[in-house]
Design an enzyme around this catalytic site. Structure first.
Site, PDB file in Angstrom:
ATOM      1  N   ARG A   1     -48.205 -16.339  17.252  1.00  0.00           N
ATOM      2  CA  ARG A   1     -47.700 -16.668  18.433  1.00  0.00           C
ATOM      3  C   ARG A   1     -46.104 -16.591  18.261  1.00  0.00           C
ATOM      4  O   ARG A   1     -45.691 -17.067  17.363  1.00  0.00           O
ATOM      5  CB  ARG A   1     -48.135 -18.222  18.921  1.00  0.00           C
ATOM      6  CG  ARG A   1     -49.502 -18.039  19.311  1.00  0.00           C
ATOM      7  CD  ARG A   1     -49.733 -17.468  20.796  1.00  0.00           C
ATOM      8  NE  ARG A   1     -51.093 -17.702  21.290  1.00  0.00           N
ATOM      9  CZ  ARG A   1     -51.882 -16.776  21.266  1.00  0.00           C
ATOM     10  NH1 ARG A   1     -51.810 -15.637  20.836  1.00  0.00           N
ATOM     11  NH2 ARG A   1     -53.135 -17.088  21.903  1.00  0.00           N
TER      12      ARG A   1
ATOM     13  N   GLU B   1     -42.451 -14.381  26.266  1.00  0.00           N
ATOM     14  CA  GLU B   1     -42.865 -12.993  26.516  1.00  0.00           C
ATOM     15  C   GLU B   1     -43.495 -13.076  28.056  1.00  0.00           C
ATOM     16  O   GLU B   1     -44.248 -14.234  28.308  1.00  0.00           O
ATOM     17  CB  GLU B   1     -44.032 -12.495  25.525  1.00  0.00           C
ATOM     18  CG  GLU B   1     -45.385 -13.633  25.236  1.00  0.00           C
ATOM     19  CD  GLU B   1     -46.155 -13.042  24.212  1.00  0.00           C
ATOM     20  OE1 GLU B   1     -45.635 -13.006  22.912  1.00  0.00           O
ATOM     21  OE2 GLU B   1     -47.199 -13.031  24.357  1.00  0.00           O
TER      22      GLU B   1
ATOM     23  N   HIS C   1     -47.547  -7.689  22.680  1.00  0.00           N
ATOM     24  CA  HIS C   1     -48.879  -8.791  22.586  1.00  0.00           C
ATOM     25  C   HIS C   1     -50.145  -7.891  22.905  1.00  0.00           C
ATOM     26  O   HIS C   1     -50.827  -8.168  23.790  1.00  0.00           O
ATOM     27  CB  HIS C   1     -48.540  -9.835  23.428  1.00  0.00           C
ATOM     28  CG  HIS C   1     -49.535 -10.936  23.106  1.00  0.00           C
ATOM     29  ND1 HIS C   1     -49.362 -12.313  23.241  1.00  0.00           N
ATOM     30  CD2 HIS C   1     -50.682 -11.122  22.236  1.00  0.00           C
ATOM     31  CE1 HIS C   1     -50.152 -13.221  22.720  1.00  0.00           C
ATOM     32  NE2 HIS C   1     -51.087 -12.459  21.997  1.00  0.00           N
TER      33      HIS C   1
HETATM   34  P1  NAP Z   1     -57.533 -19.340  12.231  1.00  0.00           P
HETATM   35  O1  NAP Z   1     -58.614 -19.094  11.649  1.00  0.00           O
HETATM   36  O2  NAP Z   1     -57.751 -20.908  12.859  1.00  0.00           O
HETATM   37  O3  NAP Z   1     -56.441 -19.721  11.223  1.00  0.00           O
HETATM   38  C1  NAP Z   1     -55.147 -20.307  11.411  1.00  0.00           C
HETATM   39  C2  NAP Z   1     -54.267 -20.765  10.338  1.00  0.00           C
HETATM   40  O4  NAP Z   1     -53.536 -21.630  10.603  1.00  0.00           O
HETATM   41  C3  NAP Z   1     -55.238 -21.162   9.204  1.00  0.00           C
HETATM   42  O5  NAP Z   1     -54.583 -20.531   7.826  1.00  0.00           O
HETATM   43  C4  NAP Z   1     -54.837 -22.751   9.130  1.00  0.00           C
HETATM   44  O6  NAP Z   1     -54.567 -23.337   7.838  1.00  0.00           O
HETATM   45  C5  NAP Z   1     -53.345 -22.280   9.749  1.00  0.00           C
HETATM   46  N1  NAP Z   1     -52.937 -23.830  10.185  1.00  0.00           N
HETATM   47  C6  NAP Z   1     -53.541 -24.441  11.159  1.00  0.00           C
HETATM   48  N2  NAP Z   1     -53.185 -25.563  11.795  1.00  0.00           N
HETATM   49  C7  NAP Z   1     -51.964 -25.664  10.755  1.00  0.00           C
HETATM   50  C8  NAP Z   1     -50.832 -26.561  10.812  1.00  0.00           C
HETATM   51  N3  NAP Z   1     -50.849 -27.673  11.629  1.00  0.00           N
HETATM   52  N4  NAP Z   1     -49.733 -26.337   9.852  1.00  0.00           N
HETATM   53  C9  NAP Z   1     -50.039 -25.234   9.317  1.00  0.00           C
HETATM   54  N5  NAP Z   1     -50.813 -24.245   9.114  1.00  0.00           N
HETATM   55  C10 NAP Z   1     -52.077 -24.643   9.998  1.00  0.00           C
HETATM   56  O7  NAP Z   1     -56.654 -18.609  13.492  1.00  0.00           O
HETATM   57  P2  NAP Z   1     -57.140 -16.836  13.752  1.00  0.00           P
HETATM   58  O8  NAP Z   1     -58.331 -16.786  14.605  1.00  0.00           O
HETATM   59  O9  NAP Z   1     -57.154 -16.157  12.386  1.00  0.00           O
HETATM   60  O10 NAP Z   1     -56.038 -16.906  14.681  1.00  0.00           O
HETATM   61  C11 NAP Z   1     -54.622 -16.713  13.902  1.00  0.00           C
HETATM   62  C12 NAP Z   1     -53.536 -16.555  15.007  1.00  0.00           C
HETATM   63  O11 NAP Z   1     -53.545 -15.232  15.593  1.00  0.00           O
HETATM   64  C13 NAP Z   1     -53.720 -17.595  16.245  1.00  0.00           C
HETATM   65  O12 NAP Z   1     -52.176 -17.818  16.402  1.00  0.00           O
HETATM   66  C14 NAP Z   1     -53.957 -16.689  17.364  1.00  0.00           C
HETATM   67  O13 NAP Z   1     -53.578 -17.381  18.390  1.00  0.00           O
HETATM   68  C15 NAP Z   1     -53.424 -15.280  17.154  1.00  0.00           C
HETATM   69  N6  NAP Z   1     -54.037 -14.181  17.576  1.00  0.00           N
HETATM   70  C16 NAP Z   1     -53.079 -13.255  17.984  1.00  0.00           C
HETATM   71  C17 NAP Z   1     -53.457 -12.272  18.914  1.00  0.00           C
HETATM   72  C18 NAP Z   1     -52.714 -11.012  19.361  1.00  0.00           C
HETATM   73  O14 NAP Z   1     -53.099 -10.274  20.133  1.00  0.00           O
HETATM   74  N7  NAP Z   1     -51.568 -10.910  18.711  1.00  0.00           N
HETATM   75  C19 NAP Z   1     -54.909 -12.032  18.991  1.00  0.00           C
HETATM   76  C20 NAP Z   1     -55.793 -12.990  18.386  1.00  0.00           C
HETATM   77  C21 NAP Z   1     -55.222 -13.955  17.977  1.00  0.00           C
HETATM   78  P3  NAP Z   1     -56.079 -24.108   7.132  1.00  0.00           P
HETATM   79  O15 NAP Z   1     -56.695 -22.687   6.655  1.00  0.00           O
HETATM   80  O16 NAP Z   1     -55.314 -24.832   6.286  1.00  0.00           O
HETATM   81  O17 NAP Z   1     -56.666 -24.602   8.288  1.00  0.00           O
END
Ligand code: NAP
Length: 312
Positions: free
Chosen positions: A231, A260, A278
């Site tokens: 994000r 954005e 995005h």
């Molecule tokens: P996820 O599985 O929930 O992984 C998120 C990561 O963030 C984990 O490593 C987690 O650490 C860490 N995290 C969570 N809370 C935190 C905090 N308070 N402080 C520090 N680290 C923290 O998420 P995901 O499904 O992989 O998605 C990852 C990102 O990609 C999200 O921001 C999502 O919105 C974004 N995204 C973007 C697109 C795009 O089109 N560009 C598409 C889909 C998703 P822990 O392992 O320690 O819990």
């Protein structure tokens, strides 16, 4: 009786599937809710949401019998989860089905940066190749060192792909993961200081706002490249722009931005930035899978069954 409200801009196929399955009311954005007839609002128990505009307490209160917000996308940071919990409103998202596409885009931007593919393409198209000879030498990506900030679902897919490029994988998460051969860093500054490429795959929202701070960016150094598919909010964008303009880091590949799609115009003047609109999950196949999962959650909710991918 209308039970489902669909908010956002959907593909033709998703729109048609919603129409067929739920005979819902469609709205362009959450702020159109108050304008909806009171009896229709009272009949709604589930909202299908797609978008990045905030959905807060006032929106939920406009739908007094609301029980579910089914988000299109894994990141649900636009939805006020505390307000939803207080009102007993469940939230679902669309995890995992998009991991591959987002990871592919991250790797693509990383390769574009290292090998200057955008710049080299522009250079060849403008006739320089024929006029002045070979393009300048670029930078080897395979075998270099990468840091994944957030080794969650998508972060792990990115790391797997980069491991296939023989890269040395380092990562930050709040706890060490079962990841043999990969190096854990509890401190994001230490991670940034160690690696050539830093890829941000953190969750969005207030808790991670500007997690990639001025200090983290400074630690990357003049060969550092930042890739962000998470994000826009996770990066201190002013600090990033300052560092890019001053040459304090080598470049960036960004799919997400603050404000954005009206991104900071300072980015447009920088040829060391790969800008993507995005589009991480933006393939026909994955968007169809996301739409299906969103609808499956709504169907389960209306049938009183367990939600498939509940986040609260
Ligand atoms: P996820 O599985 O929930 O992984 C998120 C990561 O963030 C984990 O490593 C987690 O650490 C860490 N995290 C969570 N809370 C935190 C905090 N308070 N402080 C520090 N680290 C923290 O998420 P995901 O499904 O992989 O998605 C990852 C990102 O990609 C999200 O921001 C999502 O919105 C974004 N995204 C973007 C697109 C795009 O089109 N560009 C598409 C889909 C998703 P822990 O392992 O320690 O819990």
């Amino acid at each position: 009786m209308v039970k489902t409200l669909v908010i956002g801009n959907y593909s033709g196929a998703d729109h048609a599937a919603m129409e067929a399955e739920f005979a819902p009311v469609f709205l362009p954005d959450p702020d159109a809710l108050p304008g909806l007839d009171e009896r229709v609002r009272a009949s709604v128990t589930a909202i299908a949401y797609k978008g990045h505009l905030p959905v807060g307490a006032e929106h939920m209160d406009a739908v007094p019998n609301l029980g579910l917000i089914a988000n299109f996308g894994v990141g649900y940071d636009a939805i006020d989860t505390a307000a939803a919990s207080e009102r007993g409103v469940k939230i679902t998202n669309t995890p995992n089905v998009l991991n591959d596409d987002v990871a592919d885009l991250a790797v693509g931007m990383l390769l574009c940066q290292g090998r200057e593919m955008m710049q080299a393409s522009a250079w060849a198209r403008s006739g320089h190749w024929a006029r002045t000879g070979e393009y300048r030498l670029t930078r080897k990506v395979s075998g270099s060192t990468v840091g994944i900030l957030g080794l969650g679902r998508i972060g792990r897919e990115i790391a797997n792909r980069l491991a296939a490029l023989k890269m040395d994988i380092h990562y930050f998460a709040r706890s060490e993961k079962d990841a043999p051969g990969w190096t854990y860093h509890a401190d994001p500054v230490a991670l940034a200081d160690t690696v050539d490429f830093l890829v941000v795959a953190l969750v969005g929202g207030q808790e991670t706002e500007k997690f990639v701070s001025r200090e983290v960016i400074a630690a990357m150094g003049p060969r550092g490249v930042l890739i962000n598919i998470s994000r826009g909010s996770t990066v201190d964008e002013t600090a990033l722009l300052d560092a890019l303009e001053a040459g304090e880091i080598a470049g960036a590949g960004l799919d997400v931005f603050w404000n954005e799609p009206d991104i900071n115009p300072r980015f447009y003047a920088l040829d060391n930035v790969v800008i993507q609109p995005h589009q991480g999950s933006g393939t026909i196949e994955t968007r169809a899978a996301m739409g299906q999962l969103q609808r499956d959650n709504i169907t389960a909710f209306h049938a009183g069954k367990a939600l498939l991918t509940a986040v609260t």
